[in-house]
Design an enzyme around this catalytic site. Structure first.
Site, short mmCIF file in Angstrom:
data_model
loop_
_atom_site.label_atom_id
_atom_site.label_comp_id
_atom_site.label_asym_id
_atom_site.label_seq_id
_atom_site.Cartn_x
_atom_site.Cartn_y
_atom_site.Cartn_z
N CYS A 2 -4.09 9.98 -6.24
CA CYS A 2 -3.88 9.46 -7.59
C CYS A 2 -4.96 9.93 -8.54
CB CYS A 2 -3.81 7.93 -7.57
SG CYS A 2 -5.31 7.15 -6.97
N SER A 55 3.71 4.43 -6.88
CA SER A 55 4.42 5.15 -7.93
C SER A 55 4.64 4.29 -9.17
CB SER A 55 5.77 5.64 -7.41
OG SER A 55 6.64 4.53 -7.20
N GLU A 67 4.22 13.30 -13.13
CA GLU A 67 3.22 13.46 -12.07
C GLU A 67 3.85 14.26 -10.93
OE1 GLU A 67 0.03 10.69 -9.68
OE2 GLU A 67 2.02 9.88 -10.04
N GLU A 84 5.78 2.40 4.75
CA GLU A 84 6.59 2.63 5.95
C GLU A 84 6.47 4.07 6.45
OE1 GLU A 84 9.09 3.46 2.32
OE2 GLU A 84 7.65 1.91 2.95
N LYS A 125 1.78 -5.21 3.46
CA LYS A 125 2.85 -4.27 3.78
C LYS A 125 2.35 -2.85 3.55
CE LYS A 125 6.17 -2.29 1.60
NZ LYS A 125 6.32 -1.03 2.39
N PHE A 174 1.46 5.71 0.66
CA PHE A 174 1.35 6.62 1.80
C PHE A 174 0.14 7.54 1.74
CE2 PHE A 174 3.47 9.47 -1.21
CZ PHE A 174 2.81 10.67 -0.98
N ALA A 216 0.82 -1.21 0.00
CA ALA A 216 0.00 0.00 0.00
C ALA A 216 0.86 1.27 0.00
CB ALA A 216 -0.94 -0.01 1.20
#
Length: 520
Positions: free
Chosen positions: A303, A248, A403, A198, A195, A171, A169
Site C-alpha cells: 500500500c 482495497s 491503483e 482467505e 479474519k 493478503f 486483514a
C-alpha cells in the site's frame, strides 16, 4: 512438535511432492484451540509461483462465527480485569517467540503470498515492532489526574478497553497487518475476532500458536475464515465495538459504511497512489536505486509502494537509467536466492495488471519497459509480471487514476516543483509520498505544501515506526484514529472521567446544600 514446526515441515514436504486435492485444511482458532470447520464451502490457496494448491481455507459457518464471538465475549470479562502487567507479560513472551520463529513465518508467507524470503522477514519484523511497542503498555494506557480541581475535589481519567473488537486483514502483508491489530487490541484489555485474508491464512495461524505459547488465555483472540459472509457478520454483530480494516477501496468503503451504520468504531486503510518527486539536484545513483526498489519490491503489492514517479526538469534525463536498473532486477519464485521480484498474488491480479498496462498504451503512454510476457524457467505456471514502466503518463489516464498494485511504475513529467506538488495534491489518494533532493529549502517546501499523510525526504517508503502512527489521509483512509502508536491506543480504548469529592467536613454531620454547585 508445535504447530509452527508441523506446518513448516508440511510446507517443506509439499514443496517436494506433486500437489493434489489432498492439500491440508486450514483450521479455525476458537477458544484457544485449532478447530476443523464443519463447512461444505472451501477456498483453495495457491502458491503464486507454481499455481499449485497448498491449503484449503474454510468459509466459516454462521454457527462457528457465533461460537467464536461468544468465546470473545466470555474472555473479555476476565481479560479486561487482568492487571496491565499481566497483559504486558504476554507481549514480552510473544515478542520473543516471534523472533525465534521468524524463519518459519517467512517461509509460510513466501509459500502463500509469493514475496521473497527477505521481504517476508521484513513483513514479520515490521509487525514485531508493534508487539515490542505494546510492551510499553503501562505508559501507553496511562490516564490523567488533576488534584484539587476544586476544594476537596479531584478529577482523573481512566483509559479503558471497548470490549470485543474485530480485524479484517489483507493478503499483501500476512504477518504485519494482523500484528498491527490484535496486539494493540488485546494489550489494552480488549478481545479480538480476527479474519485474515482467505488467500494467506498461514501466518495468522502460526501467530495464534505462538500466542498460545505466550500464555494468552483462550478466547482473547479468535480467528475465523471466509469472504463476504464473514465480513458481514463482523459488521453486523452488535457485540463487536470496533473494526480495523486494511485492504482495497471497495471493501474498505463497504466495511466503513456498514459497520459505522451499526454504531461501530472503524479504522479503514484503503488504496493509494504514492508519488515520488525527483528533482534534478538529487543524488542520482541513490535516488534511482531507491525508486526501483520502492516501485518493484514485493511485486508492487504494497500500500506504500512508490507506484508513480514525477521527474522534474533536468531529472527527466535520468529516465533511461531507471529503465536500465529495472531491467537488472531478477524475477523468480520468492524462495529462490537472489530473487528481487516474486509473483503477484493470483492469475486474476496478473490479468488486471496487464489490462491496466494495455490501457495506458492505448491512451498514449509510452511503454518503455514491458514485463507482461516474462517467463520464469521452472515456474511457467506462476503469476509473474516483470518490472514495467509507462512514461509520458497524464493524470487522466486509467493507469494513473487506478491503483495498479503490481510491479508497474507510471512516470509523469513536470517543469517545476510547484507543478509536481500540484499533481500529487490533485490525486484523490493521500497515503504516502516522497521527494528526492539535496536542497533543504525545496524539501521543506514539499513537506509543508504536500497533502499526504506520510511524507519521505530521500526516503522512498516512509512507513513510520510504531511510536508514531500509520497516518494515511484523504481517499486512502476513513476513520478517526489511525493504526498503532498513540492513535492506535486511542482507537481501541475509551475514556472514563471521574470527579470525586471528599470534603474534610464530611466526617461530621452537616446541613444539606441546595444551591447550584459553583466549583469554588
Amino acid at each position: 512438535m508445535s504447530l509452527v514446526r508441523l506446518i513448516g515441515a508440511e510446507a517443506r514436504h509439499l514443496a517436494k511432492r506433486s500437489y493434489s486435492s489432498a492439500a491440508p485444511t486450514t483450521k479455525l482458532f476458537i477458544d484457544g484451540k485449532f478447530v476443523e470447520s464443519k463447512t461444505n464451502e472451501w477456498i483453495d490457496v495457491h502458491d503464486p509461483a507454481t499455481n499449485q494448491v497448498v491449503t484449503r481455507v474454510p468459509k466459516a459457518t454462521q454457527a462457528e462465527m457465533q461460537a467464536a464471538l461468544e468465546s470473545n465475549k466470555k474472555a473479555f470479562r476476565s481479560w479486561s480485569n487482568q492487571s496491565i502487567l499481566t497483559r504486558q507479560q504476554v507481549m514480552f513472551k510473544l515478542q520473543a517467540l516471534i523472533k525465534e520463529n521468524m524463519g518459519e513465518l517467512a517461509k509460510n508467507i513466501t509459500k502463500e503470498q509469493g514475496k521473497t524470503l527477505a521481504d517476508a522477514e521484513g513483513d514479520v519484523l515490521r509487525g514485531l515492532q508493534v508487539v515490542e511497542h505494546c510492551c510499553s503498555i503501562p505508559s501507553l494506557q496511562m490516564g490523567e489526574t488533576v488534584a484539587n480541581v476544586a476544594r476537596d475535589m479531584d478529577t482523573y481519567s481512566l483509559v479503558l478497553p471497548l470490549g470485543v473488537t474485530a480485524g479484517v486483514a489483507p493478503f499483501n502483508f500476512p504477518a504485519m497487518i494482523p500484528l498491527w491489530m490484535f496486539p494493540v487490541a488485546i494489550t489494552t484489555g480488549n478481545t479480538m475476532l480476527l479474519k485474515p485474508s482467505e488467500r494467506v491464512p498461514g501466518a495468522t495461524m502460526l501467530l495464534m500458536e505462538l500466542l498460545n505459547e505466550a500464555g494468552c488465555p483462550p478466547g482473547v483472540v479468535n480467528v475465523i475464515h471466509g469472504q463476504h459472509d464473514a465480513v458481514n457478520f463482523i459488521c453486523d454483530a452488535p457485540e463487536i465495538k470496533a473494526v480495523s480494516f486494511v485492504g482495497s477501496d471497495q471493501a474498505g468503503k463497504y466495511i466503513y459504511e456498514r459497520a459505522g451504520k451499526n454504531g461501530k468504531r472503524v479504522q479503514s486503510n484503503m488504496g493509494a497512489k504514492n508519488h515520488g518527486i525527483i528533482l534534478g539536484d538529487a543524488n542520482k545513483e541513490n535516488t534511482l536505486n531507491q525508486l526501483a526498489g520502492a516501485a518493484f519490491g514485493a511485486a508492487g503489492q504494497r500500500c506504500m509502494a512508490l507506484s508513480t514517479a514525477v521527474f522534474v526538469g533536468d531529472a527527466q534525463a535520468w529516465i533511461p537509467d531507471l529503465v536500465e536498473r529495472a531491467q537488472k532486477l531478477k524475477v523468480n519464485a520468492g524462495h529462490v536466492p537472489g530473487t528481487d521480484v516474486g509473483p503477484v498474488i493470483s492469475a486474476a491480479s496478473r490479468q488486471r495488471i496487464n489490462d491496466l498496462i494495455e490501457s495506458g498504451v492505448k491512451e498514449g503512454a509510452k511503454l518503455i519497459l514491458d514485463g507482461r510476457k516474462i517467463t520464469v524457467p521452472g515456474y511457467e505456471d506462476g503469476y509473474f509480471v516483470g518490472p514495467t514502466i509507462l512514461s509520458d503518463v497524464t493524470p487522466s489516464m486509467k493507469c494513473y487514476t487506478e491503483e495498479i498494485f503490481g510491479p508497474v511504475l507510471v512516470i509523469l513529467k513536470a517543469d517545476t516543483l510547484d507543478d509536481a506538488i500540484g499533481i500529487v495534491n490533485a490525486n484523490p489518494y493521500g497515503n504516502g509520498t516522497a521527494v528526492f533532493t539535496t536542497n533543504g529549502a525545496a524539501a521543506r517546501k514539499f513537506v509543508n505544501e504536500i497533502d499526504a499523510g506520510q511524507v519521505g525526504v530521500n526516503v522512498p517508503i516512509p512507513v513510520p515506526l510504531p511510536m508514531f502512527s500509520f497516518t494515511g489521509t484523504r481517499g486512502s483512509f476513513r476513520g478517526d484514529h489511525h493504526f498503532y502508536g498513540k492513535q492506535g491506543i486511542k482507537f481501541y480504548t475509551q475514556t472514563k472521567t471521574v470527579t470525586q469529592l471528599w470534603r474534610k467536613t464530611d466526617v461530621t454531620h452537616t446541613q444539606a446544600a441546595v444551591a447550584m454547585p459553583t466549583m469554588k
